[in-house]
Design a protein around this motif. Structure first.
Motif, PDB file in Angstrom:
ATOM      1  N   SER A 139      34.070  44.552  24.882  1.00 18.73           N
ATOM      2  CA  SER A 139      35.417  44.094  25.198  1.00 18.73           C
ATOM      3  C   SER A 139      35.588  44.041  26.710  1.00 18.73           C
ATOM      4  O   SER A 139      35.384  45.037  27.400  1.00 18.73           O
ATOM      5  N   SER A 140      35.982  42.881  27.229  1.00 22.52           N
ATOM      6  CA  SER A 140      36.186  42.781  28.673  1.00 22.52           C
ATOM      7  C   SER A 140      37.348  43.655  29.121  1.00 22.52           C
ATOM      8  O   SER A 140      37.343  44.200  30.229  1.00 22.52           O
ATOM      9  N   VAL A 185      38.439  48.861  32.328  1.00 20.19           N
ATOM     10  CA  VAL A 185      38.861  50.252  32.461  1.00 20.19           C
ATOM     11  C   VAL A 185      37.662  51.141  32.803  1.00 20.19           C
ATOM     12  O   VAL A 185      37.773  52.034  33.650  1.00 20.19           O
ATOM     13  N   ARG A 186      36.518  50.890  32.175  1.00 20.28           N
ATOM     14  CA  ARG A 186      35.329  51.685  32.500  1.00 20.28           C
ATOM     15  C   ARG A 186      34.956  51.536  33.974  1.00 20.28           C
ATOM     16  O   ARG A 186      34.605  52.508  34.638  1.00 20.28           O
ATOM     17  N   ILE A 187      35.021  50.298  34.493  1.00 18.10           N
ATOM     18  CA  ILE A 187      34.703  50.074  35.904  1.00 18.10           C
ATOM     19  C   ILE A 187      35.682  50.837  36.795  1.00 18.10           C
ATOM     20  O   ILE A 187      35.281  51.530  37.744  1.00 18.10           O
ATOM     21  N   ALA A 188      36.970  50.710  36.495  1.00 14.31           N
ATOM     22  CA  ALA A 188      37.991  51.360  37.315  1.00 14.31           C
ATOM     23  C   ALA A 188      37.813  52.872  37.311  1.00 14.31           C
ATOM     24  O   ALA A 188      37.899  53.528  38.362  1.00 14.31           O
ATOM     25  N   SER A 206      38.166  45.522  44.612  1.00 14.18           N
ATOM     26  CA  SER A 206      39.549  45.682  44.157  1.00 14.18           C
ATOM     27  C   SER A 206      39.652  45.399  42.659  1.00 14.18           C
ATOM     28  O   SER A 206      38.652  45.096  41.986  1.00 14.18           O
ATOM     29  N   MET A 207      40.868  45.463  42.151  1.00 17.90           N
ATOM     30  CA  MET A 207      41.127  45.163  40.747  1.00 17.90           C
ATOM     31  C   MET A 207      40.678  43.754  40.387  1.00 17.90           C
ATOM     32  O   MET A 207      40.275  43.495  39.243  1.00 17.90           O
ATOM     33  N   ALA A 208      40.727  42.827  41.350  1.00 17.76           N
ATOM     34  CA  ALA A 208      40.275  41.459  41.080  1.00 17.76           C
ATOM     35  C   ALA A 208      38.794  41.433  40.722  1.00 17.76           C
ATOM     36  O   ALA A 208      38.379  40.716  39.801  1.00 17.76           O
ATOM     37  N   ASP A 209      37.991  42.203  41.419  1.00 19.62           N
ATOM     38  CA  ASP A 209      36.558  42.274  41.119  1.00 19.62           C
ATOM     39  C   ASP A 209      36.315  42.910  39.754  1.00 19.62           C
ATOM     40  O   ASP A 209      35.415  42.493  39.009  1.00 19.62           O
ATOM     41  N   ILE A 210      37.127  43.909  39.444  1.00 16.02           N
ATOM     42  CA  ILE A 210      37.037  44.571  38.141  1.00 16.02           C
ATOM     43  C   ILE A 210      37.272  43.574  37.011  1.00 16.02           C
ATOM     44  O   ILE A 210      36.636  43.648  35.957  1.00 16.02           O
ATOM     45  N   CYS A 211      38.172  42.624  37.235  1.00 11.97           N
ATOM     46  CA  CYS A 211      38.466  41.615  36.217  1.00 11.97           C
ATOM     47  C   CYS A 211      37.410  40.510  36.187  1.00 11.97           C
ATOM     48  O   CYS A 211      37.133  39.938  35.125  1.00 11.97           O
ATOM     49  N   LEU A 212      36.832  40.197  37.335  1.00  8.78           N
ATOM     50  CA  LEU A 212      35.908  39.062  37.413  1.00  8.78           C
ATOM     51  C   LEU A 212      34.623  39.286  36.640  1.00  8.78           C
ATOM     52  O   LEU A 212      34.191  38.416  35.866  1.00  8.78           O
ATOM     53  N   VAL A 213      33.978  40.423  36.835  1.00  9.12           N
ATOM     54  CA  VAL A 213      32.638  40.625  36.282  1.00  9.12           C
ATOM     55  C   VAL A 213      32.602  40.525  34.758  1.00  9.12           C
ATOM     56  O   VAL A 213      31.746  39.816  34.207  1.00  9.12           O
ATOM     57  N   LEU A 253      28.483  42.161  42.913  1.00  9.10           N
ATOM     58  CA  LEU A 253      29.147  43.281  42.239  1.00  9.10           C
ATOM     59  C   LEU A 253      28.240  43.974  41.238  1.00  9.10           C
ATOM     60  O   LEU A 253      28.324  45.196  41.053  1.00  9.10           O
ATOM     61  N   LEU A 254      27.376  43.224  40.586  1.00 11.22           N
ATOM     62  CA  LEU A 254      26.492  43.832  39.590  1.00 11.22           C
ATOM     63  C   LEU A 254      25.464  44.776  40.210  1.00 11.22           C
ATOM     64  O   LEU A 254      24.796  45.515  39.491  1.00 11.22           O
TER      65      LEU A 254
END
Length: 230
Positions: free
Chosen positions: A31-32, A37-40, A174-181, A207-208
């Motif tokens: 689930s994206s 949340v895991r990244i954050a 930032s949160m934007a990167d968290i959403c992008l990957v 980011l990866l």
């Protein structure tokens, strides 16, 4: 407030429940929304555990889970005496209540750009390709998903050209990167040619290589089914 919060994991596909003395998080490996949340949490240094592979019991029926999250979606997080069931709400809550890596820039213009990019992905692209929608679409789900990710990336690419430095907005994750990957991961699953979007591709590749993104990847979760670890 302590940064090391122990958060337990559940998986919607199998609905196992893990109990511990602290918070409860509901997460599905691929689930994206859960991956964000895991990244954050990884960036903030918040521990996720114990592993479902070590100890779990069945959560039960979907109706029982509905009592925790009426939308029956992932993630659902019980933390500090409240339950949060949307990934950006969770991310912004831990940003406001936990120390560690800053997920929203201090500068208000950059902060607005981060929120704009995050909302474009989480409201404009991802919802039309989540599992519930694809089940309703049926046989055309691959074409459907490809179309909407392609359309979304065609909008996202020029925005990122204007905001990106090393990362989505400037040179800080930032949160934007968290959403992008996670969204790029889904694009590749549904055969979107990411080479069309050089800024998106560059940011994703950068980011990866970051520890928090690597350790939170679906293929790196101890409980990930073998078919996902490919």
């Amino acid at each position: 407030m302590h940064n090391k919060v122990i958060v337990c994991l559940l998986f919607l596909a199998y609905l196992p429940l893990i109990t511990c003395n602290a918070s409860l998080t509901l997460v599905s490996q691929r689930s994206s929304c859960s991956w964000r949340v895991r990244i954050a949490f990884a960036l903030k240094g918040i521990e996720l555990g114990p592993s479902p592979s070590q100890s779990y019991q069945r959560w039960g029926s979907a109706e029982q889970y509905k009592g925790l999250n009426p939308m029956q979606q992932v993630p659902a997080v019980q933390i500090d005496g409240i339950t949060l069931s949307q990934s950006l709400a969770v991310i912004q809550y831990i940003e406001e209540t936990r120390t560690g890596h800053r997920l929203l820039p201090a500068d208000p213009k950059k902060r607005a750009q981060v929120r704009m990019i995050s909302d474009l992905i989480t409201s404009g692209i991802q919802p039309v390709q989540n599992l519930y929608v694809l089940q309703k679409v049926g046989a055309e789900k691959v074409q459907w998903t490809h179309h909407f990710i392609q359309r979304g990336f065609e909008a996202l690419e020029p925005i990122l050209k204007g905001t990106a430095g090393k990362y989505c907005v400037g040179d800080e994750i930032s949160m934007a990167d968290i959403c992008l990957v996670p969204q790029v991961y889904n694009a590749e699953r549904f055969k979107v040619d990411v080479d069309q979007f050089p800024t998106i591709k560059r940011l994703n590749q950068t980011l990866l290589k970051v520890g928090a993104f690597k350790e939170s990847h679906p293929s790196c979760q101890l409980d990930t089914p073998a078919e996902i670890c490919t």
